[in-house]
Design an enzyme around this catalytic site. Structure first.
Site, mmCIF file in Angstrom:
data_model
loop_
_atom_site.group_PDB
_atom_site.id
_atom_site.type_symbol
_atom_site.label_atom_id
_atom_site.label_comp_id
_atom_site.label_asym_id
_atom_site.label_seq_id
_atom_site.Cartn_x
_atom_site.Cartn_y
_atom_site.Cartn_z
ATOM 1 N N LYS A 1 0.662 -1.120 -0.083
ATOM 2 C CA LYS A 1 0.008 -0.319 -0.084
ATOM 3 C C LYS A 1 0.913 1.299 -0.072
ATOM 4 O O LYS A 1 1.903 1.391 0.597
ATOM 5 C CB LYS A 1 -0.997 0.000 1.318
ATOM 6 C CG LYS A 1 -2.081 1.129 1.288
ATOM 7 C CD LYS A 1 -2.859 0.877 2.466
ATOM 8 C CE LYS A 1 -3.987 2.067 2.509
ATOM 9 N NZ LYS A 1 -5.002 1.854 3.512
ATOM 10 N N SER B 1 -10.081 -0.392 6.730
ATOM 11 C CA SER B 1 -9.514 -0.288 5.398
ATOM 12 C C SER B 1 -8.717 -1.554 5.024
ATOM 13 O O SER B 1 -8.476 -1.631 3.628
ATOM 14 C CB SER B 1 -8.608 0.970 5.573
ATOM 15 O OG SER B 1 -9.179 2.131 5.077
ATOM 16 N N SER C 1 -9.721 1.851 2.544
ATOM 17 C CA SER C 1 -8.920 2.280 1.618
ATOM 18 C C SER C 1 -7.946 1.682 0.913
ATOM 19 O O SER C 1 -7.349 2.039 0.146
ATOM 20 C CB SER C 1 -8.263 3.673 2.242
ATOM 21 O OG SER C 1 -7.295 2.915 3.448
HETATM 22 N N1 GLN Z 1 -13.320 4.469 5.835
HETATM 23 C C1 GLN Z 1 -12.919 4.926 7.046
HETATM 24 C C2 GLN Z 1 -12.382 6.190 7.007
HETATM 25 O O1 GLN Z 1 -12.532 6.817 5.968
HETATM 26 C C3 GLN Z 1 -11.562 4.129 7.454
HETATM 27 C C4 GLN Z 1 -10.341 4.211 6.784
HETATM 28 C C5 GLN Z 1 -9.264 3.427 7.391
HETATM 29 O O2 GLN Z 1 -9.377 2.408 7.763
HETATM 30 N N2 GLN Z 1 -7.906 3.884 6.778
HETATM 31 O O3 GLN Z 1 -11.566 7.094 7.748
#
Ligand code: GLN
Length: 484
Positions: free
Chosen positions: A79, A178, A154
């Protein structure tokens, strides 16, 4: 045999038996990337040359009769919020365009010690803020099961890469879901470890009290393997826990007789799509059939998890992102004076969701509002943690759907931040409580994969892996692949 869809634990054996070479494997994976990434767009950066060199070196070592670690020669996608020395790390943000870290994240160092092969940096929501990878500052990634749909986020690039055969395994990060939600959307396995189990050194910070790095893999055994490599204490991360790392693969016995599994009713009612509920009910039957007892329970403060998360995470983010001012990292927009340059750099460099979070967080932390918002959110966080503590007095594990719906259409939720935030209702509370949780393919809703989530008490990763392994062996959903 399709090397791109063979799990790492099998490839590892084939490499040692010299049935295949690491160079051949790398070539197969990059061939697959060439064939499908135009459609999927999982990668921001490819590391083809280095991967080839790494693979050749592994082949030479094997030919010389060296004993190599289990992930030697295995192509892994990374990532783009994890630093690899000498390679651009952007977090899919224009503000970090051109930033080349001069050091490796600890997880990268561990993978280098394994002599794993890096395929490249995978796409993500900008600074990991999002649930669909549509917030990438560069381009969205598509779901390999249906190119009109999102891969989740994400860590959407990492999950899509594994699902599309563009990487054998991948690393993601999870602040509110995410790793697990994209794993669910893409039909792969994703584990969010206990807070402190994996070093965050070299992970670009989003919300430091919630962020954890974890594996995204084709099956549960690969998940255990990769977890064993990245877990452990690291003096460079003061929140990493000085506790020994078990051999996670030894937890893989397909036996969960007598496991007490709780299903929190707050995770199965309102907001859960009927097709997800159907897959989930079947999963319960499978687990019961395997000798576990499954019983309904309650985590009464669940409804406050989303609002608490969207105060705590943005508050931490607003502070963490203050460093991007055009002076030290990436983008710099010159202007008449330094303040004007900060403004211009931040206005142009950050995308709309990141700006929204910075504003939310700055507001929640400002004098006069701090007690009413941020402090209250921290109190709720404690209540949520206590709900879980109480549940784990009665249950070995908790079970829920990973996400309330299967993968949604690209564009469907971009105009409505709240609708997007709601796609994490089953995963957020786990981060607030610092717990480990694992998403494993649970079945299909039409042509789309659906994930189920096991949640465990702190440091119960082995238990999660064991339950998921038993479920996987019984159902075999992991062997399904997208037509693409
Ligand atoms: N979707 C959640 C956010 O937008 C979690 C994102 C994540 O786990 N990095 O904060």
């Amino acid at each position: 045999m399709d090397l791109c869809y063979t799990p790492a634990h099998e490839l590892s054996r084939l490499l040692r038996e010299k049935t295949i070479s690491a160079a051949e494997l790398a070539e197969a994976v990059f061939g697959r990337i060439d064939a499908v990434d135009e459609k999927v767009r999982a990668y921001l950066l490819l590391m083809r040359e280095e991967a080839t060199a790494q693979a050749r070196a592994v082949d030479r070592a094997l030919a010389a009769g060296e004993e190599l670690p289990p992930l030697a020669g295995i192509p892994v996608g990374i990532k783009d919020n994890l630093c690899i020395n000498g390679f651009e790390t952007t977090c899919a943000s224009k503000i970090l365009k051109g930033f080349v870290p001069p050091y490796d994240a600890t997880v990268i160092e561990s993978l280098k010690q394994q002599r794993a092969v890096f395929t490249g940096k995978t796409n993500m929501d900008e600074f990991a803020m999002g649930s669909s990878t549509e917030n990438s500052g560069f381009f969205p990634t598509a779901n390999p099961w249906d190119l009109e749909r999102v891969p989740g986020g994400s860590s959407g690039g990492s999950a899509a890469a594994v699902a599309a055969g563009e990487a054998v395994m991948a690393l993601g990060s999870d602040t509110g879901g995410s790793i697990r939600q994209p794993a669910a959307f893409c039909g792969v396995v994703g584990l969010k470890p206990t807070y402190g189990r994996v070093s965050r050194y070299g992970l670009v910070a989003f919300a430091s009290s919630l962020d954890q790095i974890g594996p995204i893999t084709r099956d549960v055994r690969d998940c255990a393997l990769l977890m064993g490599v990245i877990a452990g204490h690291d003096p460079k991360d003061s929140t990493s826990v000085p506790q020994g790392v078990p051999d996670y693969t030894s937890a893989l016995v397909a036996d969960i007789k007598g496991f007490r599994i709780g299903v929190p009713r707050e995770y199965t009612g309102e907001g859960i799509a009927p097709e997800v509920r159907a897959v989930f009910d079947q999963a319960i039957e499978v687990l019961t059939g395997l000798g576990a007892t499954v019983e309904e329970t309650s985590l009464p403060h669940t409804k406050y998890a989303l609002p608490a998360y969207y105060l705590i995470a943005p508050a931490e983010a607003s502070s963490n992102l203050a460093r991007y001012d055009g002076v030290e990292y990436g983008l710099r927009e010159p202007a008449e004076d330094v303040v004007a340059s900060y403004k211009k750099t931040r206005s142009r460099g950050f995308g709309p969701e990141v700006k929204r979070r910075i504003m939310l967080g700055t507001y929640a932390l400002s004098a006069g509002y701090y007690e009413a918002y941020y402090l209250k959110a921290l109190k709720i966080r404690t209540l949520i943690k206590r709900d879980f503590d109480a549940a784990f007095e009665r249950f070995d594990l908790l079970l829920s759907p990973t996400a309330p719906t299967p993968a949604f259409k690209i564009g469907e939720k971009v105009a409505d931040p709240l609708a997007m935030y709601l796609s994490d209702i089953c995963t957020l509370a786990v981060n607030l409580a610092s717990l480990p949780a694992l998403s494993v393919p649970g079945g299909f809703a039409g042509h789309l994969p659906v994930g189920i989530q096991f949640i465990g008490p702190p440091f119960a990763e082995e238990r999660l892996l064991r339950a998921a392994y038993a479920f996987e062996q019984e159902t075999g959903w992991v062997s399904k692949r997208p037509a693409l």
